[in-house]
Scaffold this motif. Sequence first.
Motif, PDB file in Angstrom:
ATOM      1  N   GLY A  18      34.431  81.483  29.974  1.00 52.77           N
ATOM      2  CA  GLY A  18      33.626  81.569  30.964  1.00 52.77           C
ATOM      3  C   GLY A  18      32.489  82.264  30.598  1.00 52.77           C
ATOM      4  O   GLY A  18      31.851  82.912  31.527  1.00 52.77           O
ATOM      5  N   VAL A  19      31.884  82.377  29.376  1.00 49.53           N
ATOM      6  CA  VAL A  19      30.630  83.147  29.186  1.00 49.53           C
ATOM      7  C   VAL A  19      29.392  82.208  28.367  1.00 49.53           C
ATOM      8  O   VAL A  19      29.950  81.593  27.517  1.00 49.53           O
ATOM      9  CB  VAL A  19      30.886  84.474  28.622  1.00 49.53           C
ATOM     10  CG1 VAL A  19      31.631  84.207  27.271  1.00 49.53           C
ATOM     11  CG2 VAL A  19      29.617  85.147  28.278  1.00 49.53           C
ATOM     12  N   GLU A  20      28.487  82.273  28.997  1.00 51.80           N
ATOM     13  CA  GLU A  20      27.025  81.448  28.112  1.00 51.80           C
ATOM     14  C   GLU A  20      26.523  82.635  27.449  1.00 51.80           C
ATOM     15  O   GLU A  20      26.016  83.550  27.956  1.00 51.80           O
ATOM     16  CB  GLU A  20      26.444  80.916  29.237  1.00 51.80           C
ATOM     17  CG  GLU A  20      25.947  79.352  28.931  1.00 51.80           C
ATOM     18  CD  GLU A  20      25.190  78.646  30.173  1.00 51.80           C
ATOM     19  OE1 GLU A  20      24.222  79.239  30.357  1.00 51.80           O
ATOM     20  OE2 GLU A  20      25.961  78.021  30.988  1.00 51.80           O
ATOM     21  N   VAL A  21      26.179  82.331  26.015  1.00 56.68           N
ATOM     22  CA  VAL A  21      25.545  83.517  25.422  1.00 56.68           C
ATOM     23  C   VAL A  21      24.310  82.942  24.463  1.00 56.68           C
ATOM     24  O   VAL A  21      24.475  81.756  24.364  1.00 56.68           O
ATOM     25  CB  VAL A  21      26.340  83.885  24.169  1.00 56.68           C
ATOM     26  CG1 VAL A  21      26.010  85.195  23.783  1.00 56.68           C
ATOM     27  CG2 VAL A  21      27.824  84.238  24.779  1.00 56.68           C
ATOM     28  N   TYR A  22      23.195  83.649  24.894  1.00 57.87           N
ATOM     29  CA  TYR A  22      21.791  83.190  24.128  1.00 57.87           C
ATOM     30  C   TYR A  22      21.365  84.289  23.193  1.00 57.87           C
ATOM     31  O   TYR A  22      21.704  85.403  23.316  1.00 57.87           O
ATOM     32  CB  TYR A  22      20.922  82.956  25.147  1.00 57.87           C
ATOM     33  CG  TYR A  22      21.131  81.707  26.179  1.00 57.87           C
ATOM     34  CD1 TYR A  22      20.739  80.293  25.631  1.00 57.87           C
ATOM     35  CD2 TYR A  22      21.898  82.011  27.170  1.00 57.87           C
ATOM     36  CE1 TYR A  22      21.177  79.399  26.559  1.00 57.87           C
ATOM     37  CE2 TYR A  22      22.248  80.742  28.132  1.00 57.87           C
ATOM     38  CZ  TYR A  22      21.827  79.778  27.717  1.00 57.87           C
ATOM     39  OH  TYR A  22      22.048  78.515  28.522  1.00 57.87           O
ATOM     40  N   ILE A  62      24.933  85.794  29.135  1.00 57.98           N
ATOM     41  CA  ILE A  62      24.617  86.979  28.372  1.00 57.98           C
ATOM     42  C   ILE A  62      23.329  86.676  27.443  1.00 57.98           C
ATOM     43  O   ILE A  62      23.659  85.663  26.804  1.00 57.98           O
ATOM     44  CB  ILE A  62      25.844  87.759  27.553  1.00 57.98           C
ATOM     45  CG1 ILE A  62      26.922  88.041  28.393  1.00 57.98           C
ATOM     46  CG2 ILE A  62      25.316  88.742  26.800  1.00 57.98           C
ATOM     47  CD1 ILE A  62      26.505  89.000  29.565  1.00 57.98           C
ATOM     48  N   VAL A  63      22.419  87.610  27.289  1.00 53.37           N
ATOM     49  CA  VAL A  63      21.308  87.487  26.277  1.00 53.37           C
ATOM     50  C   VAL A  63      21.313  88.637  25.486  1.00 53.37           C
ATOM     51  O   VAL A  63      21.442  89.792  25.703  1.00 53.37           O
ATOM     52  CB  VAL A  63      20.014  87.318  26.733  1.00 53.37           C
ATOM     53  CG1 VAL A  63      18.924  87.301  25.870  1.00 53.37           C
ATOM     54  CG2 VAL A  63      20.029  85.944  27.423  1.00 53.37           C
ATOM     55  N   ILE A  64      21.486  88.077  24.167  1.00 54.80           N
ATOM     56  CA  ILE A  64      21.652  89.294  22.902  1.00 54.80           C
ATOM     57  C   ILE A  64      20.120  89.196  22.349  1.00 54.80           C
ATOM     58  O   ILE A  64      19.920  88.030  22.239  1.00 54.80           O
ATOM     59  CB  ILE A  64      22.819  88.790  22.071  1.00 54.80           C
ATOM     60  CG1 ILE A  64      23.879  88.714  22.547  1.00 54.80           C
ATOM     61  CG2 ILE A  64      22.479  89.929  20.868  1.00 54.80           C
ATOM     62  CD1 ILE A  64      24.903  88.127  21.787  1.00 54.80           C
ATOM     63  N   ASP A  65      19.644  90.463  22.394  1.00 49.33           N
ATOM     64  CA  ASP A  65      18.114  90.369  21.834  1.00 49.33           C
ATOM     65  C   ASP A  65      18.218  91.117  20.219  1.00 49.33           C
ATOM     66  O   ASP A  65      18.422  92.310  20.345  1.00 49.33           O
ATOM     67  CB  ASP A  65      17.404  91.293  22.785  1.00 49.33           C
ATOM     68  CG  ASP A  65      15.905  91.465  22.218  1.00 49.33           C
ATOM     69  OD1 ASP A  65      15.250  90.482  21.361  1.00 49.33           O
ATOM     70  OD2 ASP A  65      15.454  92.617  22.459  1.00 49.33           O
ATOM     71  N   VAL A  92      15.283  85.988  31.404  1.00 48.01           N
ATOM     72  CA  VAL A  92      15.165  85.316  33.069  1.00 48.01           C
ATOM     73  C   VAL A  92      15.266  83.745  32.978  1.00 48.01           C
ATOM     74  O   VAL A  92      15.910  83.344  34.105  1.00 48.01           O
ATOM     75  CB  VAL A  92      13.813  85.946  33.504  1.00 48.01           C
ATOM     76  CG1 VAL A  92      13.411  85.341  35.118  1.00 48.01           C
ATOM     77  CG2 VAL A  92      13.921  87.408  33.818  1.00 48.01           C
ATOM     78  N   GLY A  93      14.542  83.171  32.081  1.00 47.93           N
ATOM     79  CA  GLY A  93      14.492  81.782  32.158  1.00 47.93           C
ATOM     80  C   GLY A  93      15.986  81.183  32.039  1.00 47.93           C
ATOM     81  O   GLY A  93      16.200  79.893  32.429  1.00 47.93           O
ATOM     82  N   VAL A  94      17.057  81.653  31.274  1.00 49.03           N
ATOM     83  CA  VAL A  94      18.197  81.229  31.329  1.00 49.03           C
ATOM     84  C   VAL A  94      19.124  81.961  32.139  1.00 49.03           C
ATOM     85  O   VAL A  94      20.406  81.630  32.024  1.00 49.03           O
ATOM     86  CB  VAL A  94      18.996  81.536  29.774  1.00 49.03           C
ATOM     87  CG1 VAL A  94      17.915  80.757  28.885  1.00 49.03           C
ATOM     88  CG2 VAL A  94      18.779  83.106  29.459  1.00 49.03           C
ATOM     89  N   ASP A  95      18.571  82.424  33.266  1.00 48.13           N
ATOM     90  CA  ASP A  95      19.275  83.116  34.229  1.00 48.13           C
ATOM     91  C   ASP A  95      20.247  84.029  34.103  1.00 48.13           C
ATOM     92  O   ASP A  95      21.464  84.143  34.262  1.00 48.13           O
ATOM     93  CB  ASP A  95      20.057  81.989  35.293  1.00 48.13           C
ATOM     94  CG  ASP A  95      20.234  82.346  36.552  1.00 48.13           C
ATOM     95  OD1 ASP A  95      19.798  83.090  36.933  1.00 48.13           O
ATOM     96  OD2 ASP A  95      20.914  81.314  37.126  1.00 48.13           O
ATOM     97  N   ALA A  96      19.930  85.187  32.935  1.00 45.21           N
ATOM     98  CA  ALA A  96      20.962  85.963  32.331  1.00 45.21           C
ATOM     99  C   ALA A  96      21.457  87.019  33.295  1.00 45.21           C
ATOM    100  O   ALA A  96      20.494  87.359  34.329  1.00 45.21           O
ATOM    101  CB  ALA A  96      20.242  86.898  31.143  1.00 45.21           C
ATOM    102  N   ASP A  97      22.439  87.396  33.276  1.00 41.77           N
ATOM    103  CA  ASP A  97      23.067  88.560  34.052  1.00 41.77           C
ATOM    104  C   ASP A  97      22.841  89.849  33.317  1.00 41.77           C
ATOM    105  O   ASP A  97      22.822  90.980  34.048  1.00 41.77           O
ATOM    106  CB  ASP A  97      24.555  88.196  34.092  1.00 41.77           C
ATOM    107  CG  ASP A  97      25.067  87.219  35.164  1.00 41.77           C
ATOM    108  OD1 ASP A  97      24.694  87.346  36.121  1.00 41.77           O
ATOM    109  OD2 ASP A  97      25.527  86.244  34.591  1.00 41.77           O
ATOM    110  N   PHE A  98      22.736  89.849  31.919  1.00 45.90           N
ATOM    111  CA  PHE A  98      22.351  91.245  31.261  1.00 45.90           C
ATOM    112  C   PHE A  98      21.899  90.973  29.924  1.00 45.90           C
ATOM    113  O   PHE A  98      22.159  89.771  29.432  1.00 45.90           O
ATOM    114  CB  PHE A  98      23.623  91.830  31.149  1.00 45.90           C
ATOM    115  CG  PHE A  98      23.612  93.222  31.258  1.00 45.90           C
ATOM    116  CD1 PHE A  98      22.526  94.207  30.411  1.00 45.90           C
ATOM    117  CD2 PHE A  98      24.454  93.945  32.179  1.00 45.90           C
ATOM    118  CE1 PHE A  98      22.758  95.298  30.852  1.00 45.90           C
ATOM    119  CE2 PHE A  98      24.291  95.439  32.316  1.00 45.90           C
ATOM    120  CZ  PHE A  98      23.393  96.134  31.863  1.00 45.90           C
TER     121      PHE A  98
END
Length: 474
Positions: free
Chosen positions: A80-84, A40-43, A103-109
């Motif tokens: 089981g979640v990777e967060v950026y 998951i990427v938080i912006d 996209v670089g960290v292969d995010a799902d959302f």
Amino acid sequence: MINRFIQCITVLAALVLMILNPLETEAADRLQDIGDKLVIVIDPGHGGNNRGTLENNHEEKFMTMTTARAMYDELTKYDGVEVYLTRTEDVSMTLEERAEFAVGVDADFMFSIHYNASENHELFGSEVWVSSVSPYNGYGMQFGYEFLTEAKEMGLLVRGVKTRLGDKGDYYGIIRESVERGLPALIIEHCHVDNERDTGYCDSDSDLKNFGIADATAVARYFGLSSSELGVDYSGHSLTEASATSLNSLTKNDDTEPDFCEIAPETGDDGRPVIRDGVLAVNVTAADYDSLLMYYSYSLNGGATFSAREIWPGCDALTGAYRDTFQLELEIPAGVKPEIIFRAYNPYDLYTDSNLLTVPEMAVEEPENGSLSSREHQDGTIPAAGGTVLSPSGETVPEETKERPGTTTFRPAVSEQAEEEQEVSFLSFLKLCLVFVLLLFIVFFISQYLSYRKRRNRRRQRRKELGDSRNQPR
Ligand SMILES: [Zn+2]
């Protein structure tokens, strides 16, 4: 006999379960598939020179960071979640850079965190902006429903899951740039910082962190996550029904004004409008066939000035429902000859004005006790001319008093929801019938069994008597 009884009960129970099952599975599975690990990427929206909304002593770029960090902290508590985060400092970042990072960290959302304000500070409520492109539109619809359900529970007005188109497709760059790269992304506009209806939700650090926790919880529900640390498990959580192949109608941008808006006064026995105790009851009829109605305001001076916006009765942006007919009680200040115009707004803030309603002869009944604001007669009964329905201040009253005979709740655009509800009530009826039949069968079998036992006992008794008589010495 007992075996037959048990068999029949089992068959009937299975039948009941089969009928009941659709009730529990009316919600749907997640449309989006994910791989082995969830990223998951938080912006945090804005940053650096791009300060975002600057209303009401707020600076959006800092608000979004506080919320995003809280969302990060909460989300990392799930298994089981990777967060950026796209940024952790107060730096400028283009929308392309944010999408590239995800996209670089292969995010799902990617979830882009924002706070809203409107030009005239009139708007209030929460909304989620999603892509108009399938299947991302469906993903956004399912997530948006989760977040906005929480916002609704917090007491915020739900403005809906929305799409907006520009020259290049999706209007909002962060969504467009992400979707072009195959990455689902959406914008959460938590609330309006410049409207007093919403400020209580965003004017302290703990408020902003609360939103972050709500965001993380919505993500957890959407992806069916569980957390041993938090002691929650959303793995069985089902989502709202949505399409992965076509634009979901509830998210469709409505670029036309509401279709009509008409007002008429409630009249007395003589057919003339009555202002009683300083209150005029006005019947409102309005519709927007493409979306729904969300706010109203009114003018007492022929359109020169309008009241603050109020929430449209029965408005639910998550289902597309609203009331197309209701009665509004307007307080008319003493000595004012009202020239009333009513304004109906859709979720895209387009509006339609009603006809002008004037009350020519001031058919004003003298207040019995001189109190203008009193809606009740001295004996405490509600005035007969329509009762208290929904005051201009938005105070709500029991639903049944709002309903007038012959009115219907209008459900435009998405009639599936209405059909679904009808289906559900039909199923409830079937369920009742089956339970009744089941009960009848149970009673029948028990009575059969009892009479069987009685007969068997009688037979035994007779046999015994026969035996006894045989054994008797002759
Ligand atoms: Zn923003």
